[in-house]
Design a protein around this motif. Structure first.
Motif, short mmCIF file in Angstrom:
data_model
loop_
_atom_site.label_atom_id
_atom_site.label_comp_id
_atom_site.label_asym_id
_atom_site.label_seq_id
_atom_site.Cartn_x
_atom_site.Cartn_y
_atom_site.Cartn_z
N VAL A 36 0.66 -1.07 0.05
CA VAL A 36 0.01 0.03 0.07
C VAL A 36 0.88 1.27 0.04
O VAL A 36 0.46 2.34 -0.52
N GLY A 37 1.93 1.12 0.66
CA GLY A 37 3.08 2.28 0.59
C GLY A 37 3.42 2.78 -0.81
O GLY A 37 3.58 3.97 -0.82
N PHE A 38 3.21 1.87 -1.73
CA PHE A 38 3.60 2.62 -3.23
C PHE A 38 2.74 3.62 -3.47
O PHE A 38 3.13 4.19 -4.52
N TYR A 39 1.44 3.63 -2.96
CA TYR A 39 0.80 4.72 -3.53
C TYR A 39 0.90 6.12 -3.02
O TYR A 39 -0.06 7.00 -3.18
N LEU A 40 1.89 6.12 -2.08
CA LEU A 40 2.39 7.38 -1.79
C LEU A 40 3.08 8.38 -3.18
O LEU A 40 3.45 7.66 -3.74
N PRO A 41 3.00 9.62 -3.24
CA PRO A 41 3.64 10.16 -4.19
C PRO A 41 5.13 10.08 -4.15
O PRO A 41 5.68 10.04 -3.33
N PRO A 42 5.63 9.48 -5.28
CA PRO A 42 6.94 9.22 -5.63
C PRO A 42 7.94 10.58 -5.21
O PRO A 42 9.13 10.37 -5.10
N ASP A 43 7.44 11.67 -5.52
CA ASP A 43 8.37 12.81 -5.37
C ASP A 43 8.42 13.48 -4.06
O ASP A 43 8.86 14.38 -3.72
N SER A 44 7.69 12.77 -3.04
CA SER A 44 7.72 13.22 -1.62
C SER A 44 8.57 12.31 -0.74
O SER A 44 8.82 11.14 -1.12
N GLY A 45 9.02 12.88 0.16
CA GLY A 45 10.12 12.20 0.97
C GLY A 45 9.50 11.13 2.01
O GLY A 45 10.18 10.52 2.92
N GLU A 46 8.06 11.31 2.07
CA GLU A 46 7.36 10.66 3.23
C GLU A 46 7.50 9.03 2.74
O GLU A 46 7.49 8.24 3.83
N ARG A 47 7.36 8.64 1.44
CA ARG A 47 7.45 7.40 1.32
C ARG A 47 8.82 6.66 1.57
O ARG A 47 8.82 5.54 2.27
N VAL A 48 9.97 7.28 1.65
CA VAL A 48 11.34 6.51 2.27
C VAL A 48 11.19 6.51 3.84
O VAL A 48 11.60 5.23 4.13
N SER A 49 10.72 7.46 4.47
CA SER A 49 10.54 7.45 6.08
C SER A 49 9.60 6.22 6.49
O SER A 49 9.85 5.46 7.15
N PHE A 50 8.54 6.24 5.49
CA PHE A 50 7.66 5.13 5.88
C PHE A 50 8.10 3.91 5.44
O PHE A 50 8.07 2.99 6.36
N LYS A 51 8.75 3.70 4.46
CA LYS A 51 9.69 2.35 4.19
C LYS A 51 10.61 1.86 5.15
O LYS A 51 10.89 0.75 5.64
N ILE A 52 11.36 2.86 5.68
CA ILE A 52 12.30 2.59 6.74
C ILE A 52 11.78 2.25 8.04
O ILE A 52 12.12 1.36 8.55
N THR A 53 10.49 2.95 8.28
CA THR A 53 9.98 2.61 9.52
C THR A 53 9.27 1.17 9.59
O THR A 53 9.45 0.45 10.29
N LEU A 54 8.92 0.67 8.20
CA LEU A 54 8.17 -0.52 8.00
C LEU A 54 9.43 -1.60 8.33
O LEU A 54 9.18 -2.58 8.90
N LEU A 55 10.55 -1.23 7.70
CA LEU A 55 11.76 -2.33 7.74
C LEU A 55 12.20 -2.53 9.16
O LEU A 55 12.41 -3.72 9.63
N LEU A 56 12.41 -1.31 9.97
CA LEU A 56 12.62 -1.50 11.37
C LEU A 56 11.59 -2.36 12.17
O LEU A 56 11.91 -2.94 13.04
N GLY A 57 10.42 -2.10 11.89
CA GLY A 57 9.21 -2.69 12.56
C GLY A 57 9.23 -4.40 12.32
O GLY A 57 9.12 -5.27 12.80
N TYR A 58 9.73 -4.60 11.16
CA TYR A 58 9.79 -6.09 10.60
C TYR A 58 10.78 -6.73 11.25
O TYR A 58 10.73 -7.91 11.78
N SER A 59 11.88 -6.04 11.52
CA SER A 59 13.39 -6.69 12.23
C SER A 59 12.59 -6.81 13.75
O SER A 59 13.31 -7.66 14.17
N VAL A 60 12.06 -5.78 14.23
CA VAL A 60 11.55 -6.03 15.71
C VAL A 60 10.78 -7.26 15.82
O VAL A 60 10.79 -8.03 16.63
N PHE A 61 9.85 -7.30 14.86
CA PHE A 61 8.79 -8.45 14.79
C PHE A 61 10.04 -9.95 14.64
O PHE A 61 9.47 -10.92 15.47
#
Length: 456
Positions: free
Chosen positions: A234-259
């Motif tokens: 679902v995160g791919f639907y964020l605009p590609p020219d915004s920096g929010e997608r990068v922070s979102f993906k990094i947060t998701l990756l950290l969450g998966y590591s904790v899992f």
């Protein structure tokens, strides 16, 4: 003469008295035995001359047949790391002891008797896979029937070695064996048989087939991972020219590591093999890393910079024509590009019709203030404005020309940025669809494999 007569009478009376004494002694013994309980008399009769160190057969060439029966009552633990299975079984042994036979009519019709296990011969039967002593209760007695059949019933907690295949975890099925055999006696002296079929074997092997209940592991391991992967898609639907997608993906990756750190204790660990679910988690982590790398690439591609070079022709042709046509994105690119083109046209028309004639008439190389004065006088026009006003007009026109040049440069930069944004959007949609296909193919493969293993 009298002496001889006395001796003759004594010789005649002595056998009679001895016979009467024997009769009285037998009667006293029978009376004494009749007063004892039949169970005690039978136990003393059987164990009086019994030797438990000798195999109970009258002909040593005849083997002793031992029938074995086992019922698995409970599975106590399955240790995948140490490859150990702990079970609680009900164990039964049957064999014939030729030295423990009697006539029930002589002992008050007793047909079954309990005897201490330590007092009779017991076959030395062990389990080959035995690795540790379990907490088994001690049963000190066995039952003996009047035909000599011995029944040895006892519960056992068995800790045995088992080759556990955890590749299909949590949908795995394990097959462990319990092999009963004699430690010292060969088949020449000791045979094994099933209670029902009575067939003789060199050893008796039972197979314990166990299936894991996967619901707990599916809820605690698979569902959270699936939800995190869906959020990543679902995160791919964020605009590609915004920096929010990068922070979102990094947060998701950290969450998966904790899992993964949390569920690491739940996963089986063994040096023999790796379960498929561990491979699944590693691949999901790799997919999240690939998704983050793709996001960084697209954001870097569409990032606005003043010194950014225009899109190369080959890249424009490949992405905006070939790939966009393949993904059916041609209409979206045309509609996205229309307003910018229209705005650029309007700017060019305004500057060409207004600013350029003004600069040519008043501040061009042939259009100074003197030329303007000559032209006005020759045509009978009113007198020209003062010289100070003409210089102010020229300065104003130069400022307008600078503003026009700045606007054109900025519009050109914006157009280059919009081109790169269009290229990045097409590549982002392309990579998203490839990523989605890879996730779907991987998920369908795993679901199919686990379904086949679960219902096999």
């Amino acid at each position: 003469m009298a002496l001889w007569l006395q001796l003759a009478l004594l010789a005649l009376l002595l056998p009679t008295s001895l016979a009467q004494g024997e009769v009285r002694g037998k009667g006293t013994a029978q009376a004494h035995n009749s007063t004892r309980p039949a169970l005690q008399r039978l136990s003393d009769h059987l164990l009086a001359d019994y030797r438990k160190s000798v195999r109970p057969v009258r002909d040593w060439r005849k083997p002793t047949t031992v029938s074995i029966d086992a019922i698995v009552y409970a599975i106590l633990s399955v240790d995948e790391k140490n490859q150990v299975l702990t079970t609680y079984i009900w164990y039964r042994q049957f064999w014939t002891d030729e030295f423990l036979q009697w006539n029930p009519e002589d002992f008050d019709n007793i047909t079954k008797l309990s005897i201490p296990t330590d007092s009779i011969w017991v076959p030395d039967i062990l389990i080959n896979e035995f690795v540790d002593v379990g907490k088994s209760p001690n049963i000190p007695y066995v039952y003996v029937r009047h035909q000599g059949e011995v029944q040895n019933y006892k519960p056992l907690q068995v800790v045995t070695a088992c080759s556990l295949d955890i590749y299909n975890f949590p949908f795995d099925v394990q097959n462990c064996s319990l092999t009963f055999t004699s430690w010292l006696h060969t088949t020449e002296f000791l045979e094994f048989s099933d209670r029902e079929s009575r067939g003789s074997f060199a050893e008796m092997k039972f197979y314990v087939v166990i299936r894991r209940r996967p619901l707990f592991y599916a809820v605690t391991l698979l569902l959270p991972s699936i939800f995190l992967m869906i959020v990543d898609i679902v995160g791919f639907y964020l605009p590609p020219d915004s920096g929010e997608r990068v922070s979102f993906k990094i947060t998701l990756l950290l969450g998966y590591s904790v899992f993964l750190i949390i569920v690491s204790d739940t996963l089986p660990a063994t040096a023999i093999g790796t379960p498929l679910i561990s491979v699944y988690f590693v691949v999901c982590m790799a997919l999240l890393v690939i998704s983050l790398a793709e996001t960084i690439l697209i954001v870097r591609l569409v990032h606005k910079q003043d010194l950014q070079q225009p899109v190369p022709l080959w890249l424009r042709h490949l992405v905006l024509e070939r790939i966009a046509g393949l993904l059916c994105l041609g209409e979206q690119l045309t509609s996205h590009r229309g307003p910018a083109t229209l705005q650029a046209t309007k700017t060019d028309d305004f500057s060409g019709s207004t600013l350029l004639p003004a600069m040519g008439n008043h501040c061009g190389p042939l259009g100074g203030p003197q030329d303007l004065e000559k032209t006005s006088r020759g045509r009978g026009s009113p007198p020209p404005p003062p010289r100070e006003a003409s210089l102010a007009m020229c300065g104003l026109l130069q400022e307008l020309a600078s503003i026009r040049h700045f606007l054109e440069k900025r519009e050109e930069t914006r157009e280059v940025a919009r081109d790169w944004l269009r290229v990045g959007s097409v590549l982002d949609k392309l990579l998203f669809r490839v990523y989605l296909l890879a996730v779907l193919a991987y998920s369908i493969t795993l679901v199919t494999l686990w379904s086949v293993w679960h219902y096999a």
